[in-house]
Design a protein around this motif. Structure first.
Motif, PDB file in Angstrom:
ATOM      1  N   ASN A  41      -0.648  77.133 150.515  1.00  0.00           N
ATOM      2  CA  ASN A  41      -1.521  76.370 149.628  1.00  0.00           C
ATOM      3  C   ASN A  41      -0.985  74.979 149.307  1.00  0.00           C
ATOM      4  OD1 ASN A  41       0.573  77.178 147.981  1.00  0.00           O
ATOM      5  ND2 ASN A  41      -0.723  78.076 146.385  1.00  0.00           N
ATOM      6  N   ARG A  66      -2.974  70.837 152.019  1.00  0.00           N
ATOM      7  CA  ARG A  66      -4.314  70.657 151.460  1.00  0.00           C
ATOM      8  C   ARG A  66      -4.951  69.359 151.941  1.00  0.00           C
ATOM      9  NH1 ARG A  66      -6.036  73.304 146.949  1.00  0.00           N
ATOM     10  NH2 ARG A  66      -4.715  75.068 146.358  1.00  0.00           N
ATOM     11  N   ALA A  79      -7.980  73.968 150.188  1.00  0.00           N
ATOM     12  CA  ALA A  79      -6.787  74.349 150.945  1.00  0.00           C
ATOM     13  C   ALA A  79      -7.141  74.486 152.424  1.00  0.00           C
ATOM     14  CB  ALA A  79      -6.219  75.656 150.406  1.00  0.00           C
ATOM     15  N   SER A 117       4.201  76.118 150.369  1.00  0.00           N
ATOM     16  CA  SER A 117       3.407  76.383 149.175  1.00  0.00           C
ATOM     17  C   SER A 117       3.394  75.149 148.285  1.00  0.00           C
ATOM     18  CB  SER A 117       3.981  77.578 148.405  1.00  0.00           C
ATOM     19  OG  SER A 117       3.940  78.751 149.192  1.00  0.00           O
ATOM     20  N   SER A 118       2.551  75.191 147.253  1.00  0.00           N
ATOM     21  CA  SER A 118       2.379  74.023 146.401  1.00  0.00           C
ATOM     22  C   SER A 118       3.426  73.936 145.300  1.00  0.00           C
ATOM     23  CB  SER A 118       0.982  74.034 145.771  1.00  0.00           C
ATOM     24  OG  SER A 118       0.794  75.209 145.000  1.00  0.00           O
ATOM     25  N   ASP A 177      -5.656  81.287 143.379  1.00  0.00           N
ATOM     26  CA  ASP A 177      -5.190  80.986 144.739  1.00  0.00           C
ATOM     27  C   ASP A 177      -5.675  82.093 145.672  1.00  0.00           C
ATOM     28  OD1 ASP A 177      -3.155  78.591 144.350  1.00  0.00           O
ATOM     29  OD2 ASP A 177      -2.925  80.002 142.685  1.00  0.00           O
TER      30      ASP A 177
END
Length: 455
Positions: free
Chosen positions: A63, A66, A72, A201-202, A417
């Motif tokens: 995620n 993006r 995403a 990941s974020s 998410d």
């Protein structure tokens, strides 16, 4: 060294820019293979949807990659699957048994409550509606699409293995960041910290949650595997997932992973007992090697543990969380029915307070029913004698995966998410498969019954 690290990362990031196109080509080839291999089971269009859904599950944990703030990478694949699936769903309905009444009811109620909460707050209606759309896409859309195609043992194995394999790949990105080989965390999030890593990941907390949720399924497959090659690959995945939790530096991630592993050992220890010692030894060796290979001090690998035990001060973080908890409780008291708007659904760093704050008792209550029904479904499937041992064990592992999220949700804010609801979709697909097996079994029993009517 930093220049070399950034050069490697930018090269890999360039590949990430072309990842959708590369995946589309690979998935098209996969769809043709799948259709030729299981042609009697799937139409060509359904084979393409299966391949696209595999692509969605391959990218669902990433995620941090993006195209925009609210979209995403996985959403492109989910949209393509939806375009194929929704017309079929409208004209022919879902597969038999795919959508239980509780899922339909909770989806409809949550949609109504989320929209009412969003439009009832001014002047932030647009922000609220965007947050509501993301929440409903994850809670309803992801399980719905997975349940349409995870209706056979082969596809359940495919989807679950793709999900955990690419979660391990995400963890590997975090480990290579820790080793200063790459800098994905810096490139994707802009976070200049050098002590916690997020991989693809974020946020580091998301990497920890991705790994904690994938761990029970990877552990189950490792314990249940028969072939040596598969066992080695799954051992590598488990070790990467454990390292991913460590390099994230997440206190909640470490505590949650430990609790879930202990619970899984209690319920599935017979499967894992003979191999867990070897796996633990390999994990310790891998951890020591990674720590020794890092340019930073070895203790950095255990930073999350030090934060958890109080050896490293986290007073500022805890104070900020307490302030957010108080704010969420105050907002809920002011508007207990519809909440203060879905824009607050990720603010309180406690998913239960967030749901109460944003949507009131309606949203929180519906979510509680949704989760309770998911656990009940997993329990029923784990006892279904018409399913083979592997699927029954997978149902239980998926329940542990959901449990990992709910435990970590006491201290984290992840609620809309897409990867969070993958286990729910797999359980719904397994329910459809179990329903079909039950129907076939009853039909065979009816056909085998002797005809006692008089001639």
């Amino acid at each position: 060294m930093l220049g070399t690290t950034l050069d490697i990362t930018l090269l890999l990031a360039g590949l990430l820019d072309h990842l959708p196109a590369l995946l589309m080509v690979l998935l098209a080839a996969f769809a043709l293979f799948w259709h030729s291999r299981f042609g009697e089971d799937l139409s060509a269009l359904s084979a393409i949807a299966v391949a696209l859904l595999a692509g969605a599950l391959a990218t669902v944990t990433m995620n941090g990659v993006r195209p925009s703030a609210h979209v995403a990478l996985t959403d492109a694949f989910l949209l393509a699957v939806a375009i194929i699936t929704l017309p079929r769903l409208a004209f022919f309905g879902p597969p038999s048994g795919a959508l239980p009444g509780w899922f339909v009811a909770c989806s409809l109620l949550m949609s109504v409550f989320a929209v009412l909460s969003s439009i009832g707050v001014q002047p932030d209606t647009r922000t609220n509606l965007i947050a509501a759309a993301e929440f409903l896409t994850a809670l309803v859309g992801v399980p719905l699409l997975i349940s349409m195609y995870a209706t056979s043992a082969e596809r359940l194995a495919l989807f679950s293995n793709v999900w955990i394999a690419f979660a391990a790949l995400n963890a590997l990105a975090g480990v290579t960041d820790f080793l200063k080989i790459t800098a994905f965390s810096l490139l994707l999030t802009g976070d200049t910290r050098s002590d916690r890593f997020s991989g693809l990941s974020s946020h580091p907390n998301h990497l920890a949650l991705v790994c904690a949720m994938a761990l029970p399924v990877a552990l189950f497959y490792f314990g249940n595997s028969r072939r040596l090659v598969a066992r080695l690959a799954l051992a590598a995945e488990v070790i990467l997932l454990l390292l991913g939790v460590l390099v994230s530096g997440s206190r909640a991630g470490i505590a949650c992973s430990a609790v879930v592993i202990v619970i899984q050992m209690l319920f599935q220890g017979r499967i894992l007992r003979s191999r867990i010692v070897v796996l633990a030894a390999l994990a310790v060796f891998a951890g020591v090697w990674v720590a020794a290979s890092s340019e930073t001090r070895s203790a950095d690998l255990l930073r999350g543990l030090h934060r958890l035990t109080g050896e490293e001060s986290v007073g500022a973080s805890d104070a900020e969380r307490i302030e957010m908890y108080d704010r969420a409780i105050t907002d809920f008291k002011e508007s207990p029915l519809l909440g203060t708007g879905m824009r607050n659904v990720r603010h309180a760093h406690n998913i239960y307070l967030q749901l109460a704050q944003s949507g009131g008792i309606d949203v929180l209550g519906t979510f509680a029913v949704y989760i309770a029904a998911t656990f009940y479904l997993a329990w029923k499937l784990s006892l279904d004698k018409l399913l083979n041992t592997s699927l029954r064990g997978l149902a239980l592992a998926l329940a542990f995966s959901v449990g990992a999220w709910l435990i970590q949700g006491l201290w984290q804010n992840a609620v809309y998410d897409r990867y969070l609801y993958v286990p729910v979709g797999l359980l719904l697909g397994m329910r459809s498969f179990a329903t079909a097996r039950t129907s076939d079994h009853e039909s065979s029993r009816t056909n085998d019954r002797p005809d006692t009517r008089a001639a």
